[in-house]
Design an enzyme around this catalytic site. Sequence first.
Site, PDB file in Angstrom:
ATOM      1  N   ILE A   1       0.790  -5.896  -9.910  1.00 53.32           N
ATOM      2  CA  ILE A   1       1.437  -5.031  -8.949  1.00 53.32           C
ATOM      3  C   ILE A   1       0.400  -4.143  -8.258  1.00 53.32           C
ATOM      4  O   ILE A   1      -0.718  -3.996  -8.757  1.00 53.32           O
ATOM      5  CB  ILE A   1       2.464  -4.095  -9.665  1.00 53.32           C
ATOM      6  CG1 ILE A   1       1.752  -3.457 -10.833  1.00 53.32           C
ATOM      7  CG2 ILE A   1       3.740  -4.815 -10.047  1.00 53.32           C
ATOM      8  CD1 ILE A   1       2.549  -2.492 -11.668  1.00 53.32           C
TER       9      ILE A   1
ATOM     10  N   CYS B   1       0.850  -1.199   0.000  1.00 52.08           N
ATOM     11  CA  CYS B   1       0.000   0.000   0.000  1.00 52.08           C
ATOM     12  C   CYS B   1       0.885   1.248   0.000  1.00 52.08           C
ATOM     13  O   CYS B   1       1.763   1.369   0.842  1.00 52.08           O
ATOM     14  CB  CYS B   1      -0.916   0.024   1.217  1.00 52.08           C
ATOM     15  SG  CYS B   1      -1.891   1.548   1.279  1.00 52.08           S
TER      16      CYS B   1
HETATM   17  O1  RRO Z   1      -6.308   2.032   0.883  1.00 46.84           O
HETATM   18  C1  RRO Z   1      -5.513   2.516   0.048  1.00 46.84           C
HETATM   19  O2  RRO Z   1      -5.265   3.732  -0.003  1.00 46.84           O
HETATM   20  C2  RRO Z   1      -4.799   1.684  -0.917  1.00 46.84           C
HETATM   21  C3  RRO Z   1      -4.239   0.453  -0.612  1.00 46.84           C
HETATM   22 BR1  RRO Z   1      -4.456  -0.371   1.038  1.00 46.84          BR
HETATM   23  C4  RRO Z   1      -3.452  -0.215  -1.588  1.00 46.84           C
HETATM   24  O3  RRO Z   1      -2.893  -1.293  -1.378  1.00 46.84           O
HETATM   25  N1  RRO Z   1      -3.296   0.390  -2.795  1.00 46.84           N
HETATM   26  C5  RRO Z   1      -3.860   1.571  -3.082  1.00 46.84           C
HETATM   27  O4  RRO Z   1      -3.703   2.060  -4.194  1.00 46.84           O
HETATM   28  N2  RRO Z   1      -4.625   2.212  -2.145  1.00 46.84           N
END
Ligand code: RRO
Length: 308
Positions: free
Chosen positions: A193, A131
């Site tokens: 990814i 993330c």
């Molecule tokens: O929640 C998010 O902001 C988020 C997550 Br956990 C992630 O793995 N990828 C993303 O683009 N946003």
Amino acid sequence: TLRPAEVFRVAFQNPVLLAAGTCGFGRELSGVVDLEALGGMVTKSITMAPRAGNPAPRVAEFDAGMVNSIGLANPGMERARDDKLPWLADHLRRARVLVSVAGHTVEEYVELVRGMEAADGFAAFEINLSCPNDQRLGGRAFSLDRDALTAVIGRCRAETSRPLIAKLAPNDPDLVDTARAAVDAGADGLTLINTLPGRLLDPGDGHPRIGAGQGGMSGPALRPVGVHAVNAVAGAVDVPLIGVGGILNADHALEYLHAGASLVQVGTASFAAPRAAERIARDLARRRDLPAPWGASGRGGPSHASPG
Ligand code: RRO
């Protein structure tokens, strides 16, 4: 021409999954999307404690995709397990569920897997190590710390009999080494990814277009990056790969399958068209000569070698 296949010991009816963060925990989209037509879905990433997420606005579009900074908004492990998963267990028979977990310490990942393991209604864990929007980590993907990555996978491995699929970040100069390390530590598959750190500014006042400033870029611009990642990692590891990034149609899904992915996930396309993943699954099923393990042409993959 599309036959069911087993990938990391789980039977999938087709290779198309909804990506984490695009369908909540399934119920949210159930009036709109026929989840049972999909290979499966990945839940929104869960953390131990409930999280409200990052400041609004959390999503902004641009001409080649979007940037999000949701910030892991989720109901927390116990509510996901006790309120969200039972609905999935009751409603899905053919589509497989992957539960996405995202910690900010090794210990939190272990607690998440330990806490979810006894629940019904899901087939595998997707360990979200990538993330870009977790303010607890300063926006740095967990997978970029090699020792932490291998500790998470090794420790989680001991907590579950389900497959562990590690989701990695695109902004990793040593992605192939990271992939090898994840597999050596016990990952049964890799999702390649997550989104790529990015920023959109208002051209008038220079103000960031999302509240947190930076976010994760997804959509069409990310597709060559994802296909490249799958192609590079496929030659280096011996576990199934899930390709994700910018898939809008069956041709895009085929790029990933040809690059070496066994499954694909549809994310950004689902925001504009919630049924995009269904359409892609249906269109793929009409194609001839799908790559293994999906094709019915007799070129079965390792887990589906035809007798004789
Ligand atoms: O929640 C998010 O902001 C988020 C997550 Br956990 C992630 O793995 N990828 C993303 O683009 N946003």
